[in-house]
Motif scaffolding. Structure first.
Motif, PDB file in Angstrom:
ATOM      1  N   ALA A 113       0.832  -1.184   0.003  1.00  0.00           N
ATOM      2  CA  ALA A 113       0.093   0.012   0.053  1.00  0.00           C
ATOM      3  C   ALA A 113       0.848   1.331   0.117  1.00  0.00           C
ATOM      4  CB  ALA A 113      -0.933  -0.071   1.235  1.00  0.00           C
ATOM      5  N   HIS A 114       2.097   1.073   0.670  1.00  0.00           N
ATOM      6  CA  HIS A 114       2.816   2.415   0.776  1.00  0.00           C
ATOM      7  C   HIS A 114       3.708   2.809  -0.598  1.00  0.00           C
ATOM      8  CE1 HIS A 114       4.041   5.054   3.890  1.00  0.00           C
ATOM      9  NE2 HIS A 114       5.287   4.819   3.636  1.00  0.00           N
ATOM     10  N   LYS A 115       4.434   1.898  -1.022  1.00  0.00           N
ATOM     11  CA  LYS A 115       5.340   2.229  -2.122  1.00  0.00           C
ATOM     12  C   LYS A 115       4.852   1.475  -3.338  1.00  0.00           C
ATOM     13  CE  LYS A 115       9.533   3.559   0.036  1.00  0.00           C
ATOM     14  NZ  LYS A 115      10.051   2.865   0.933  1.00  0.00           N
ATOM     15  N   GLY A 116       3.788   0.604  -3.430  1.00  0.00           N
ATOM     16  CA  GLY A 116       3.190   0.401  -4.672  1.00  0.00           C
ATOM     17  C   GLY A 116       3.761  -0.760  -5.276  1.00  0.00           C
ATOM     18  N   LYS A 117       4.740  -1.439  -4.295  1.00  0.00           N
ATOM     19  CA  LYS A 117       5.661  -2.389  -5.136  1.00  0.00           C
ATOM     20  C   LYS A 117       4.946  -3.759  -5.138  1.00  0.00           C
ATOM     21  CE  LYS A 117       9.498  -3.584  -3.241  1.00  0.00           C
ATOM     22  NZ  LYS A 117      10.682  -3.541  -2.078  1.00  0.00           N
ATOM     23  N   PHE A 134      -2.935  -3.359   1.354  1.00  0.00           N
ATOM     24  CA  PHE A 134      -2.422  -3.497  -0.061  1.00  0.00           C
ATOM     25  C   PHE A 134      -3.172  -2.716  -0.895  1.00  0.00           C
ATOM     26  CE2 PHE A 134      -1.732  -7.568   2.319  1.00  0.00           C
ATOM     27  CZ  PHE A 134      -0.357  -7.819   2.038  1.00  0.00           C
ATOM     28  N   MET A 135      -2.270  -2.468  -2.119  1.00  0.00           N
ATOM     29  CA  MET A 135      -3.069  -1.845  -3.284  1.00  0.00           C
ATOM     30  C   MET A 135      -3.130  -3.099  -4.381  1.00  0.00           C
ATOM     31  SD  MET A 135      -2.207  -0.264  -6.312  1.00  0.00           S
ATOM     32  CE  MET A 135      -0.822   0.530  -6.522  1.00  0.00           C
ATOM     33  N   VAL A 155      -7.477  -0.162  -6.414  1.00  0.00           N
ATOM     34  CA  VAL A 155      -8.155  -0.235  -4.974  1.00  0.00           C
ATOM     35  C   VAL A 155      -7.356  -0.396  -3.680  1.00  0.00           C
ATOM     36  CG1 VAL A 155     -10.619  -0.575  -5.906  1.00  0.00           C
ATOM     37  CG2 VAL A 155      -8.918  -2.371  -5.322  1.00  0.00           C
ATOM     38  N   TYR A 156      -7.626   0.256  -2.676  1.00  0.00           N
ATOM     39  CA  TYR A 156      -6.924   0.000  -1.463  1.00  0.00           C
ATOM     40  C   TYR A 156      -7.531  -0.935  -0.654  1.00  0.00           C
ATOM     41  CZ  TYR A 156      -3.065   3.084  -2.700  1.00  0.00           C
ATOM     42  OH  TYR A 156      -2.239   3.940  -3.269  1.00  0.00           O
ATOM     43  N   ILE A 157      -6.873  -2.098  -0.035  1.00  0.00           N
ATOM     44  CA  ILE A 157      -7.514  -2.981   0.767  1.00  0.00           C
ATOM     45  C   ILE A 157      -7.145  -3.294   1.857  1.00  0.00           C
ATOM     46  CG2 ILE A 157      -9.027  -4.305  -1.185  1.00  0.00           C
ATOM     47  CD1 ILE A 157      -6.971  -6.035  -1.510  1.00  0.00           C
ATOM     48  N   THR A 172       3.607  10.243   3.837  1.00  0.00           N
ATOM     49  CA  THR A 172       3.479  10.009   2.331  1.00  0.00           C
ATOM     50  C   THR A 172       4.751   9.451   1.814  1.00  0.00           C
ATOM     51  OG1 THR A 172       4.415  12.239   2.220  1.00  0.00           O
ATOM     52  CG2 THR A 172       2.084  11.887   1.809  1.00  0.00           C
ATOM     53  N   GLY A 173       5.666   8.814   2.514  1.00  0.00           N
ATOM     54  CA  GLY A 173       7.185   8.216   2.238  1.00  0.00           C
ATOM     55  C   GLY A 173       8.068   9.021   1.722  1.00  0.00           C
ATOM     56  N   LYS A 174       7.783  10.377   1.844  1.00  0.00           N
ATOM     57  CA  LYS A 174       8.722  11.460   1.169  1.00  0.00           C
ATOM     58  C   LYS A 174       9.851  11.872   1.962  1.00  0.00           C
ATOM     59  CE  LYS A 174       5.688  12.696  -2.274  1.00  0.00           C
ATOM     60  NZ  LYS A 174       4.225  13.530  -2.214  1.00  0.00           N
ATOM     61  N   LEU A 175       9.996  11.244   3.289  1.00  0.00           N
ATOM     62  CA  LEU A 175      11.126  11.764   4.104  1.00  0.00           C
ATOM     63  C   LEU A 175      12.561  11.013   3.652  1.00  0.00           C
ATOM     64  CD1 LEU A 175      10.999  13.587   6.598  1.00  0.00           C
ATOM     65  CD2 LEU A 175      11.668  11.691   7.971  1.00  0.00           C
TER      66      LEU A 175
END
Ligand code: ADP
Length: 491
Positions: free
Chosen positions: A190-194, A218-219, A228-230, A330-333
């Motif tokens: 869900a976070h990085k879309g891997k 997950f995405m 969709v996010y689940i 947002t995982g941007k740090l």
């Protein structure tokens, strides 16, 4: 032929409550006629009918009682007794012998009837049991089917047995027969879309380890292009002996919730950026004003301006914390890691903070030069946060000790205060985003509950961790662990 065999096989009728006597009646009659044709026409010896008729018809009665229940058994028995009577009447045996034959037939009739009742009754009981079990299963299936969350049930190999309507709506696909849970599903983190591997899919993981997966996000990239996010929870199901026999999973659609969260994060991010610029300008103007006032030697005005400057700094810290929280979400740090002396960094931070903490005495005990591999600024942020908290939450003004030591491949840094302490049930919670211990005493402390969350996340991204030992009223010690400097770059 196969259909005829299936029709005749009594096992196929278990659980089927159809008890018609017609087929047994006609079939037994047919056997009687065939038996007559065989003895009278083919063998031309009507008296040869004897023992075989007893065993043949006994078999037929058992068969029909088991196939068609009590009625079937009774129908076959009635025809059999009729046939026996016909044999006695149609053959010309001496009177004495006939009496014996009638007596034997009466005994056999009683025995056959009893047999038909017992076997027929047993068969009907089994049918009832099977039916009630099937009812139970159907009811359960209907409940699962109509649940408002996605549900998938697999066997112990991960093959889908049942997937409900809601799941198919969420996934935008049907689950064909033999579908293996996790395989061929475009599941991403869900976070990085891997994209994740089939073995990492919750059901597969629960099946292989036996450990339940709870609320993992997950995405899913659907075939129609929608993302969709689940949230999935999965667990293996064990039998009484502890063997895994199946697995079940519950799937929630959290797309809407994710969108709301993203909107909120975007807002915090934007608001922090917007706030940062005016605050920085104010500070710069203040600095130049302070300088001018110094020269003009108006001490009172300078003091006021210093207070404004101090408050502006707090505001700046708050805004930058807000920005960090939003970047973490947002995982941007981003991190720039290097090897550096942790002792020096801690020493400098202590000196800097001691300058403003008039009522506390900060002490450092550390062995010579420990080097770590980390983002220097972010670790400075963690140390500052922990020492500031130690000062903030020991209002009495007491000693604060910072210790550094080596432990295997890590540096462990601890900050001990003698302040208000933290109750055991709060130890895990204080590291959550925006969490503050609320209590009449603690409420008096300013803050938004971001510092420890940011520190925890920073350390997590360094392969380190943070924890606390504390008792209410007896002070706290916060520990954190960081990997030591990489050998290659040392020296
Ligand atoms: P903030 O201090 O801004 O509220 P933090 O994330 O730094 O947020 O801390 C979260 C909570 O943990 C605080 O609200 C406080 O209740 C508790 N806490 C943190 N450090 C200490 C400490 N040294 N002693 C007692 N309580 C503490």
């Amino acid at each position: 032929m196969r259909r005829l065999m299936a029709y005749l096989n009594p096992l196929n009728r278990l659980g089927v409550k159809r008890y018609s006597p017609i087929f047994p009646f006609l079939t037994t009659l047919l056997f009687g006629i065939l038996s007559e044709i065989y003895t009278v026409v083919i063998l031309k010896d009507p008296d040869s009918v004897g023992m075989y008729a007893i065993f043949l018809f006994l078999g037929i009665i058992v068969y029909f009682s088991f196939r068609n229940g009590i009625l079937g058994g009774v129908a076959a028995t009635t025809v059999t007794i009729g046939y026996y009577a016909y044999i006695i009447v149609s053959r010309n045996a001496p009177h004495q012998q006939k009496i014996v034959q009638w007596e034997t037939t009466a005994v056999l009739a009683t025995f056959y009837m009893l047999l038909a009742f017992v076997i027929g009754w047993l068969k009907q009981r089994i049918d009832l049991l099977i039916e009630s079990e099937a009812d139970e299963r159907r009811r359960l299936q209907a409940i699962v089917e109509q649940l408002p969350v996605g549900v998938v049930i697999t066997d112990n190999k991960g093959i889908v047995i049942q997937a409900n309507r809601q799941l198919e709506t969420i996934m935008g696909m049907k689950f064909p027969r033999g579908f293996i849970a996790g395989k061929n599903l475009p599941l991403h983190t869900a976070h990085k879309g891997k994209e994740i591997t089939a073995a990492q899919a919750p059901l597969a993981a629960a099946l292989s380890t036996g450990i339940a997966v709870v609320g993992k996000e997950f995405m899913l990239k659907r075939k129609d292009g929608r993302e969709v996010y689940i949230r999935i929870s999965a667990s293996a199901i064990h039998n009484k002996e502890g063997k895994i026999i199946a697995a079940a999973s519950i799937i929630h659609d959290i797309t809407q919730q994710k969108e709301n969260e993203k909107r909120k994060d975007d807002f915090v991010n934007m608001a922090s950026h917007e706030l940062k610029t005016p605050i920085t300008s104010i500070r710069l103007y203040l600095d130049s004003l302070i300088l001018k006032m110094k020269n003009a030697s108006d001490k009172n005005a300078e003091k006021t301006l210093q207070s404004i400057r101090y408050q502006t700094e707090r505001l700046q810290e708050l805004v930058s914390d807000l920005l960090d929280v939003s970047r973490l979400q947002t995982g941007k740090l981003s991190f720039t890691k290097e090897n550096f002396h942790i002792n020096e960094l801690v020493k400098e931070t202590i000196e800097q903070l001691q300058a403003t903490a008039k009522h506390h005495s900060l002490k450092l005990t550390a062995p010579p030069a420990i080097r770590v591999y980390a983002d220097k600024f972010r670790i400075y942020q963690v140390v500052t946060n922990l020492i500031t908290n130690a000062i903030k939450y020991s209002p009495g003004g007491t000693a604060i000790t910072v210790r550094i030591r080596k432990q295997k491949n890590n540096a462990v840094i601890s900050i001990t205060d003698q302040g208000i302490g933290i109750a055991k049930d709060q130890h895990a919670k204080i590291f959550q985003r925006l969490y503050q211990v609320v209590g009449s005493k603690e409420k008096t402390f300013p803050g938004l509950g971001m510092g420890l969350y940011i520190s925890k996340e920073i350390l997590k991204r360094h392969g380190g961790r943070i924890w606390v030992e504390s008792e209410i009223g007896k002070g706290s010690t916060f520990f954190f662990r960081l990997p030591l400097a990489k050998k290659k770059q040392e020296g």
